[in-house]
Write a protein that holds these residues in place. Structure first.
Motif, short mmCIF file in Angstrom:
data_model
loop_
_atom_site.label_atom_id
_atom_site.label_comp_id
_atom_site.label_asym_id
_atom_site.label_seq_id
_atom_site.Cartn_x
_atom_site.Cartn_y
_atom_site.Cartn_z
N ASP A 328 61.53 68.89 41.45
CA ASP A 328 62.40 67.72 41.59
C ASP A 328 62.06 66.94 42.85
OD1 ASP A 328 63.49 69.04 39.52
OD2 ASP A 328 65.51 69.24 40.35
N ILE A 331 59.03 64.88 42.32
CA ILE A 331 59.31 63.65 41.56
C ILE A 331 60.00 62.62 42.45
CG2 ILE A 331 60.66 62.70 39.66
CD1 ILE A 331 60.26 65.45 38.26
N MET A 332 60.96 63.11 43.24
CA MET A 332 61.67 62.18 44.12
C MET A 332 60.71 61.53 45.12
SD MET A 332 65.25 64.15 44.74
CE MET A 332 65.79 63.05 46.04
N LYS A 333 59.81 62.34 45.66
CA LYS A 333 58.84 61.77 46.59
C LYS A 333 57.95 60.76 45.88
CE LYS A 333 56.79 64.23 49.91
NZ LYS A 333 56.11 65.36 50.59
N ALA A 334 57.58 61.07 44.63
CA ALA A 334 56.70 60.17 43.89
C ALA A 334 57.35 58.81 43.68
CB ALA A 334 56.33 60.80 42.55
N ILE A 335 58.64 58.80 43.38
CA ILE A 335 59.24 57.50 43.13
C ILE A 335 59.73 56.85 44.41
CG2 ILE A 335 59.86 57.97 40.73
CD1 ILE A 335 62.65 58.51 41.56
N GLY A 336 59.55 57.51 45.55
CA GLY A 336 59.79 56.79 46.80
C GLY A 336 60.82 57.36 47.75
N ALA A 337 61.17 58.67 47.59
CA ALA A 337 62.05 59.27 48.58
C ALA A 337 61.20 59.61 49.80
CB ALA A 337 62.67 60.55 48.03
N SER A 338 61.63 59.14 50.97
CA SER A 338 60.80 59.39 52.15
C SER A 338 61.04 60.82 52.63
CB SER A 338 61.10 58.38 53.24
OG SER A 338 62.22 58.79 53.96
N VAL A 430 53.14 66.05 46.18
CA VAL A 430 53.66 65.37 45.00
C VAL A 430 52.89 65.80 43.74
CG1 VAL A 430 53.94 63.14 43.90
CG2 VAL A 430 54.42 63.38 46.32
N PHE B 58 49.51 59.05 46.56
CA PHE B 58 49.75 60.50 46.50
C PHE B 58 48.63 61.25 47.20
CE2 PHE B 58 51.93 59.49 42.22
CZ PHE B 58 53.06 59.07 42.88
N SER B 79 55.60 58.45 55.11
CA SER B 79 56.93 57.89 54.87
C SER B 79 56.86 56.38 54.70
CB SER B 79 57.90 58.32 55.96
OG SER B 79 57.73 57.60 57.12
N ALA B 82 56.09 56.01 51.14
CA ALA B 82 57.25 56.30 50.30
C ALA B 82 58.12 55.06 50.17
CB ALA B 82 58.04 57.46 50.89
N ASP B 83 58.41 54.42 51.30
CA ASP B 83 59.21 53.20 51.25
C ASP B 83 58.53 52.12 50.43
OD1 ASP B 83 61.20 54.25 52.77
OD2 ASP B 83 60.43 53.47 54.68
N ARG B 85 56.37 52.48 48.00
CA ARG B 85 56.46 52.83 46.57
C ARG B 85 57.80 52.46 46.00
NH1 ARG B 85 53.37 57.57 47.63
NH2 ARG B 85 55.19 58.86 47.96
N LEU B 86 58.85 52.79 46.77
CA LEU B 86 60.20 52.54 46.28
C LEU B 86 60.40 51.05 46.00
CD1 LEU B 86 62.82 54.06 45.73
CD2 LEU B 86 63.55 53.53 48.03
N PHE B 91 56.52 53.96 38.27
CA PHE B 91 55.56 54.92 37.73
C PHE B 91 55.95 55.39 36.35
CE2 PHE B 91 55.23 55.12 42.27
CZ PHE B 91 53.86 55.13 42.48
N ILE B 99 63.83 64.45 36.06
CA ILE B 99 64.45 65.61 36.69
C ILE B 99 65.34 66.29 35.65
CG2 ILE B 99 66.02 66.39 38.49
CD1 ILE B 99 64.78 64.32 40.31
N LEU B 110 68.47 57.21 40.00
CA LEU B 110 67.89 57.82 41.20
C LEU B 110 67.20 56.84 42.15
CD1 LEU B 110 67.50 60.50 42.68
CD2 LEU B 110 65.46 60.90 41.32
N LEU B 114 68.17 56.15 46.05
CA LEU B 114 67.23 56.28 47.16
C LEU B 114 67.15 55.00 47.97
CD1 LEU B 114 64.31 58.26 45.46
CD2 LEU B 114 65.96 59.10 47.14
#
Ligand SMILES: Nc1ncnc2c1ncn2[C@@H]1O[C@H](COP(=O)(O)OP(=O)(O)O)[C@@H](O)[C@H]1O
Ligand SMILES: [Mg+2]
Lengths: 438, 230
Positions: A328, A331-338, A430, B58, B79, B82-83, B85-86, B91, B99, B110, B114
């Motif tokens: 999980d 996945i969270m990191k992949a979609i952009g959780a820092s 990831v 990645f 990081s 990560a920002d 990407r968000l 993807f 999840i 989700l 985030l």
């Protein structure tokens, strides 16, 4: 990510492993309660002793045992010394005493032997020393007697005398009338050129002192005025228990009464500066405080070990949580959780466990502490029926400071034990996580 | 939109001390324009996924630079990426990567969580998105309770919900039957047409590749050809 959502996340995560999380909280709570209860004993006993001492009238007293002659030898105090002490700031009065010797006193057919002590009554009046009955002597033929002296006139011809636990004869064996205003006869023995004479000197009891504050100390003395001391000590050949009596122009014992509790310390310092050997409850209390502070620190340290042991549980729980949630997290990191957010979530989770543990531990500690305080006197009474606990005795006390210390230790330890797992969570790869390779 | 400039990547394989080097991406350069659908094709093991993972951040390229929306992303920290990407990327994965402990609704929500979107706005956007992919009646279902096509639509909803300008998809039809595959491809074209979203789609299937305005072929880590389908 909002803090509120982070909390929601944590709650959801913990729900998935309710059993494991609650066991970890339980372990932390036990560690925390252990720490608090353990240290609370030192806090309780300490406060009991402080209270007892501060409430005792002796708290403003400073006993002076002697004066340093400059070479390390301590000698007694003379009138000049007393005068200079009386002039110190914060001193209310200086009482002083000289022993004469043991003498036999009698009233009617009752008699007893008692030590006879010169006492300076004006300074006692000034010091505010309370007497239980009567008044201080107004002339040299009047005397004060100790509380227990007044109870100890017995018939020397009586077969067998029974005493109570404090060594005072039971009522039916002793002179039972009030002594105040009565005349007692003091038996004086003089030996001049080997010739022994005995005469009696009548004295009037003007008053009776209060019983000493400590129940184990007893006062069987007769207190005479300075004038009477000088008169008696001057009698040629006057012989006491330990031989001929020599007149002393110094005092064996002096007690300084400070005006207030706050004056005690400076007065003690002044006296010590001038070379007096002194003793006061307050300076003893500094030592007591020191002793108890060391004891508290030691017990808190031992309690901390218990929390450290509990923290191993937190470490395990968090490590497992990270491992379980690795996919999980990936996945969270992949979609952009820092990584910062992920770290924060896990740190919040371990702090939450620590905080819950601390709160439950505190509640448990209070319950234990209260039941111990209620139950202990009862148990002691069953086991040692003849011993009585002092009034206001607290075995265990939990002040706010102890709570704060425990919470701080508990949180620090638990957060620290969550740091490693949280860092591991941020390091999750990831791609590996998404391939379910973790 | 995307500039890949002389990017190479190698993996180190084996135990420390006796490692061998595997060059997977070899000096590749290409551009993707805004609004394009670009297909990257090539045989299995040719390095397509590795290339997309480099663009996604990645993994970091061993050499070369990648620029997305004028940002030199190949030099981002973890990081920062990560920002990025968000905010900029959505993807779609071959095996959906939902999840499992979260419902369809929660999975779509989700990215909004985030990003710190308020709860009220979140609800609206999530529901709208689920409607867009035609799953409004399945919002309370867990991924295991959905078919492959439905799961992929949830994952598309999740990729779209923050309305990113760019969507990267690695074998998006790989786990779908041919009918669902066609549905998905049509949907991608629709999103591209109506919302101007740029797509980079990896596939080993030349049929699938045809939805792209342009195809990039990779052979053994090298750019083999770059053609335009009309
Ligand atoms: N993490 C990795 N470590 C080592 N080798 C890898 C890794 N990922 C991919 N490879 C290797 O790189 C090559 C290209 O893989 P990949 O990019 O997945 O190809 P494709 O997606 O085109 O099938 C393969 O030989 C694969 O074994
Ligand atoms: Mg691949």
């Amino acid at each position: 990510m909002k803090l509120k959502d982070q909390f929601r996340f944590i709650r959801q995560n913990m729900k998935k492993n309710r059993m494991r999380v609650s066991m970890t909280i339980l372990a932390t709570a036990m560690g925390c309660a252990f720490l608090i209860v353990l240290a609370s004993v030192a806090f309780g006993l300490h406060s009991t002793i402080i209270k007892e001492n501060l409430e005792s009238p002796a708290v403003t007293q400073i006993e002076v045992h002697g004066l340093n002659d400059g070479e390390g030898n301590f000698g007694p105090l003379n009138d000049k010394n007393i005068e200079s002490i009386e002039e110190l700031n914060g001193v209310k009065a200086v009482t002083r005493q000289r022993d004469l010797s043991m003498f036999t006193y009698s009233i009617e057919e009752y008699s007893q032997s008692a030590s006879t002590v010169q006492s300076h009554f004006p300074s006692m009046t000034e010091a505010g020393i309370e007497i239980s009955e009567g008044a201080y002597p107004k002339n040299k033929n009047e005397v004060m007697v100790g509380y227990h002296f007044a109870l100890s006139f017995t018939d020397p011809d009586a077969e067998e005398i029974e005493y109570n636990e404090f060594g005072v004869p039971l009522e039916e064996y002793r002179y039972s009338e009030n002594l105040v205003g009565k005349t007692i006869d003091m038996e004086l023995k003089t030996v001049v050129d080997g010739k022994e004479t005995i005469e009696t000197v009548p004295m009037t009891v003007s008053g009776i002192f209060e019983a000493p504050a400590r129940e184990w100390s007893q006062d069987y003395s007769v207190y005479i005025t300075d004038e009477k001391y000088n008169e008696l000590a001057a009698i040629p050949g006057l012989t006491g228990e330990f031989g001929e009596i020599e007149k002393m122009d110094y005092y064996q014992f002096a007690t300084v009464y400070a005006n207030t509790l706050e004056d005690v310390k400076p007065v003690v310092a002044d006296l010590e500066n001038e070379g007096y050997a002194v003793y006061s409850i307050v300076s003893e209390m500094a030592q007591i405080n020191m002793f108890f502070n060391v004891a508290k620190a030691g017990l808190i340290f031992i309690g901390t070990i218990a929390i450290l042991i509990a923290s191993i549980g937190i470490f395990n729980t968090m490590t497992m949580a990270v491992t379980e949630r690795a996919p999980d997290i990936g996945i969270m990191k992949a979609i952009g959780a820092s990584p910062k957010v992920i770290k924060r979530i896990f740190l919040l989770e371990s702090s939450y466990i620590g905080l819950m543990g601390a709160v439950i531990g505190i509640i448990a500690a209070y319950i234990i502490s209260i039941s111990v305080n209620l139950g202990l006197p009862f148990i002691l009474m069953q086991v040692f029926p003849e011993d009585q606990l002092p009034e206001g005795f607290t075995f265990s006390s939990i002040p706010l400071s102890l709570i704060l210390i425990a919470v701080a230790i508990c949180l620090a330890v638990t957060i620290l034990s969550g740091v490693r797992p949280a860092k591991r969570a941020t390091e999750i790869d990831v791609l590996k996580a998404m391939r379910r390779e973790l | 939109m995307i500039e890949v400039n002389q990017v190479s990547h190698h993996f180190r394989l084996g135990k420390k001390g006796q490692q061998s080097r595997l060059d997977v991406i070899k000096n590749i350069s290409f551009h993707v324009q805004q609004g394009e659908i670009v297909s990257i094709v090539g045989r299995s093991g040719s390095g397509k996924s590795t290339l997309l993972n480099l663009i996604s951040g990645f993994i970091k390229p061993s050499e070369g630079e990648i620029i997305i929306s004028d940002e030199k992303v190949s030099e981002f920290t973890e990081s920062e990426f990560a920002d990025f990407r968000l905010k900029n990327m959505g993807f779609i994965f071959q095996n959906f990567q939902l999840i499992p402990s979260m419902t369809a609704y929660e999975n779509v929500e989700l990215p909004l969580i985030l990003k710190g979107v308020s709860e009220a706005a979140r609800k609206q956007m999530t529901i709208d998105m689920l409607k867009t992919v035609g799953l409004e009646h399945f919002q309370g279902h867990y991924p295991s309770e959905l078919s492959g096509g439905q799961q992929q639509r949830v994952s598309i909803a999740r990729a779209l919900v923050l309305e990113p300008p760019l969507i990267l998809a690695d074998e998006p039809t790989g786990s779908l039957d041919s009918e669902t595959e066609q549905d998905l491809l049509r949907f991608i074209q629709k999103l591209n047409r109506e919302r101007g979203i740029t797509f980079v789609i990896i596939t080993h299937d030349d049929e699938v590749a045809k939805i792209g305005n342009r195809t990039i072929r990779i052979t053994d880590g090298e750019l083999a050809e770059s053609g335009v389908f009309v």
